[in-house]
Motif scaffolding. Structure first.
Motif, mmCIF file in Angstrom:
data_model
loop_
_atom_site.group_PDB
_atom_site.id
_atom_site.type_symbol
_atom_site.label_atom_id
_atom_site.label_comp_id
_atom_site.label_asym_id
_atom_site.label_seq_id
_atom_site.Cartn_x
_atom_site.Cartn_y
_atom_site.Cartn_z
ATOM 1 N N GLY A 1 -2.633 17.644 6.993
ATOM 2 C CA GLY A 1 -2.166 18.437 8.121
ATOM 3 C C GLY A 1 -0.773 18.940 7.846
ATOM 4 N N ASN A 2 -0.456 20.064 8.448
ATOM 5 C CA ASN A 2 0.869 20.661 8.262
ATOM 6 C C ASN A 2 1.831 20.268 9.375
ATOM 7 O OD1 ASN A 2 2.528 22.330 6.635
ATOM 8 N ND2 ASN A 2 2.357 23.964 8.152
ATOM 9 N N THR A 3 1.292 19.699 10.450
ATOM 10 C CA THR A 3 2.090 19.245 11.584
ATOM 11 C C THR A 3 1.504 17.913 12.067
ATOM 12 O OG1 THR A 3 0.678 20.318 13.228
ATOM 13 C CG2 THR A 3 2.527 21.638 12.337
ATOM 14 N N PRO A 4 2.260 17.131 12.813
ATOM 15 C CA PRO A 4 1.692 15.905 13.373
ATOM 16 C C PRO A 4 0.426 16.172 14.200
ATOM 17 C CG PRO A 4 4.061 15.828 13.569
ATOM 18 C CD PRO A 4 3.709 17.218 13.087
ATOM 19 N N GLU A 5 0.410 17.289 14.920
ATOM 20 C CA GLU A 5 -0.769 17.629 15.716
ATOM 21 C C GLU A 5 -1.985 17.843 14.818
ATOM 22 O OE1 GLU A 5 2.285 19.228 16.028
ATOM 23 O OE2 GLU A 5 2.825 17.998 17.758
ATOM 24 N N GLU A 6 -1.798 18.493 13.678
ATOM 25 C CA GLU A 6 -2.909 18.690 12.743
ATOM 26 C C GLU A 6 -3.358 17.362 12.136
ATOM 27 O OE1 GLU A 6 -1.835 23.276 11.429
ATOM 28 O OE2 GLU A 6 -1.865 21.722 9.884
ATOM 29 N N ALA B 1 0.852 -1.190 0.000
ATOM 30 C CA ALA B 1 0.000 0.000 0.000
ATOM 31 C C ALA B 1 0.886 1.236 0.000
ATOM 32 C CB ALA B 1 -0.909 0.009 1.228
ATOM 33 N N ALA B 2 0.316 2.327 -0.473
ATOM 34 C CA ALA B 2 0.985 3.623 -0.445
ATOM 35 C C ALA B 2 0.143 4.566 0.397
ATOM 36 C CB ALA B 2 1.152 4.164 -1.856
ATOM 37 N N VAL B 3 0.826 5.459 1.119
ATOM 38 C CA VAL B 3 0.182 6.453 1.972
ATOM 39 C C VAL B 3 0.786 7.809 1.645
ATOM 40 C CG1 VAL B 3 0.023 7.272 4.361
ATOM 41 C CG2 VAL B 3 -0.343 4.852 3.851
ATOM 42 N N ALA B 4 -0.077 8.816 1.504
ATOM 43 C CA ALA B 4 0.390 10.181 1.236
ATOM 44 C C ALA B 4 -0.060 11.104 2.360
ATOM 45 C CB ALA B 4 -0.157 10.675 -0.096
ATOM 46 N N SER B 5 0.800 12.037 2.693
ATOM 47 C CA SER B 5 0.508 13.038 3.716
ATOM 48 C C SER B 5 0.708 14.413 3.095
ATOM 49 C CB SER B 5 1.471 12.846 4.891
ATOM 50 O OG SER B 5 1.368 13.920 5.790
ATOM 51 N N ALA B 6 -0.321 15.258 3.222
ATOM 52 C CA ALA B 6 -0.233 16.578 2.591
ATOM 53 C C ALA B 6 -0.851 17.645 3.471
ATOM 54 C CB ALA B 6 -0.958 16.567 1.246
ATOM 55 N N ARG B 7 -0.349 18.844 3.299
ATOM 56 C CA ARG B 7 -0.992 19.978 3.937
ATOM 57 C C ARG B 7 -2.346 20.208 3.294
ATOM 58 N NH1 ARG B 7 -2.289 24.974 2.973
ATOM 59 N NH2 ARG B 7 -1.333 24.957 0.920
ATOM 60 N N ARG B 8 -2.394 20.121 1.941
ATOM 61 C CA ARG B 8 -3.623 20.455 1.258
ATOM 62 C C ARG B 8 -3.920 19.562 0.060
ATOM 63 N NH1 ARG B 8 -7.793 23.184 2.201
ATOM 64 N NH2 ARG B 8 -8.867 24.279 0.553
ATOM 65 N N ALA B 9 -3.030 19.503 -0.943
ATOM 66 C CA ALA B 9 -3.347 18.819 -2.202
ATOM 67 C C ALA B 9 -2.127 18.075 -2.728
ATOM 68 C CB ALA B 9 -3.847 19.831 -3.235
#
Length: 188
Positions: A135-140, A96-104
């Motif tokens: 999210g832009n941070t782990p908390e977000e 599987a692939a996972v993506a993390s983004a602030r927005r797009a």
């Protein structure tokens, strides 16, 4: 059973790591071990270490932040080297692939990462939406309730598929025969 999770972010405990931790927790609840490997360093020795772990792993998750609407340059370089070293050990293992983004940019990132999986005939594990968190941070990221649910569902689906494959093997189901690769070249 064990799943290797590659953190393709140069930030060791950033947003991508946070998403992978949620997948790992769901795997653990299902009795499947996992290891998050820091793949943000494409140094050859680091890639060799991950390739050795892939030999023993039953599944793979590739995680990356979105940079300029695509995976991080570090994970692309890492995966190019990793696949040349561990490709035979990836064949027919769930991935599987996972993506993390602030927005797009997440779907383009997933598209690039999924190509590594499909080239090696890995059954691609999905969730209840595209495998992404925002999210832009782990908390977000921890506030992205939908994204975290997607990661948990991904972990649950990965565990289910691994157990299904194991049950198939115990029942005598063999892996498909491997044909010799045909490479068509249109230039004469």
């Amino acid at each position: 059973m064990k799943v290797l999770l590659l953190n393709g972010s140069p930030r060791k405990e950033g947003c991508t790591y946070t998403a992978l931790c949620e997948v790992a927790a769901a795997l653990k609840e299902n009795g499947v071990d996992s290891e998050i490997f820091q793949a943000g360093n494409p140094d050859t020795e680091n890639v060799k270490a991950a390739a050795a772990k892939m030999k023993e792993a039953d599944g793979l998750v590739i995680g990356s932040p979105v940079y300029w609407a695509s995976p991080s340059g570090q994970i692309i370089e890492f995966m190019d080297k990793f696949c040349s070293m561990a490709g035979a050990d990836m064949r027919l293992k769930p991935g599987a692939a996972v993506a993390s983004a602030r927005r797009a940019g997440t779907t383009a990132t997933l598209d690039v990462l999924n190509k590594y999986l499909t080239f090696y005939q890995m059954p691609v594990v999905s969730s209840n939406y595209w495998n992404m968190v925002h999210g832009n941070t782990p908390e977000e990221v921890r506030q992205d309730a939908e994204g975290l649910q997607i990661m948990r569902t991904l972990g649950n689906n990965m565990a289910w598929l691994l157990k299904s494959i194991e049950a198939g093997k115990k029942a005598g189901l063999e892996v498909p025969a491997q044909e010799e690769k045909i490479k068509t070249n249109f230039i004469r």
